[in-house]
Write a protein that holds these residues in place. Sequence first.
Motif, mmCIF file in Angstrom:
data_model
loop_
_atom_site.group_PDB
_atom_site.id
_atom_site.type_symbol
_atom_site.label_atom_id
_atom_site.label_comp_id
_atom_site.label_asym_id
_atom_site.label_seq_id
_atom_site.Cartn_x
_atom_site.Cartn_y
_atom_site.Cartn_z
ATOM 1 N N UNK A 1 39.588 27.589 -12.020
ATOM 2 C CA UNK A 1 38.735 28.698 -11.600
ATOM 3 C C UNK A 1 37.782 28.272 -10.487
ATOM 4 N N UNK A 2 37.267 27.029 -10.554
ATOM 5 C CA UNK A 2 36.264 26.561 -9.596
ATOM 6 C C UNK A 2 36.857 26.163 -8.246
ATOM 7 N N UNK A 3 38.114 25.806 -8.180
ATOM 8 C CA UNK A 3 38.709 25.339 -6.924
ATOM 9 C C UNK A 3 38.559 26.381 -5.820
ATOM 10 N N UNK A 4 38.140 25.920 -4.653
ATOM 11 C CA UNK A 4 37.986 26.799 -3.503
ATOM 12 C C UNK A 4 36.683 27.575 -3.496
ATOM 13 N N UNK A 5 35.846 27.373 -4.522
ATOM 14 C CA UNK A 5 34.546 28.036 -4.575
ATOM 15 C C UNK A 5 33.506 27.131 -3.937
ATOM 16 N N UNK A 6 32.425 27.712 -3.494
ATOM 17 C CA UNK A 6 31.384 26.964 -2.790
ATOM 18 C C UNK A 6 30.252 26.617 -3.751
ATOM 19 N N UNK A 7 29.883 25.337 -3.785
ATOM 20 C CA UNK A 7 28.771 24.868 -4.616
ATOM 21 C C UNK A 7 27.501 25.630 -4.254
ATOM 22 N N UNK A 8 26.816 26.145 -5.265
ATOM 23 C CA UNK A 8 25.548 26.824 -5.059
ATOM 24 C C UNK A 8 25.637 28.267 -4.610
ATOM 25 N N UNK A 9 26.846 28.769 -4.377
ATOM 26 C CA UNK A 9 27.012 30.153 -3.913
ATOM 27 C C UNK A 9 26.899 31.119 -5.087
ATOM 28 N N UNK A 10 26.575 32.353 -4.783
ATOM 29 C CA UNK A 10 26.516 33.418 -5.779
ATOM 30 C C UNK A 10 27.895 33.564 -6.430
#
Length: 88
Positions: free
Chosen positions: A6-15
């Motif tokens: 689920x986390x892959x490709x998501x930006x750290x600290x983003x909404x």
Amino acid sequence: MDEQEFMRGRVYGADHDDAGPRPHHTYVQLVGGPLDGLLLDVTDRSGHTPGEPVALVTEMGRYGPGGRALYAPRPGDGSRYDWHGDAP
């Protein structure tokens, strides 16, 4: 789908509702550790010199809430930051 997938490709600290990469931003991939697979936006990071290690706040590391995951640029590949442990 597990949490890491689920986390892959998501930006750290983003909404959470809009966690994808944004146009005209520069990202590095976090490799290993509690933030594995996340992208770190290195565009205009105040107080941080590009290519230096970072300590990122996360509750998923060894020290729980308020702890930090330590990442440093991979030698020879500045587009990836490897995990080097956790800190309180």
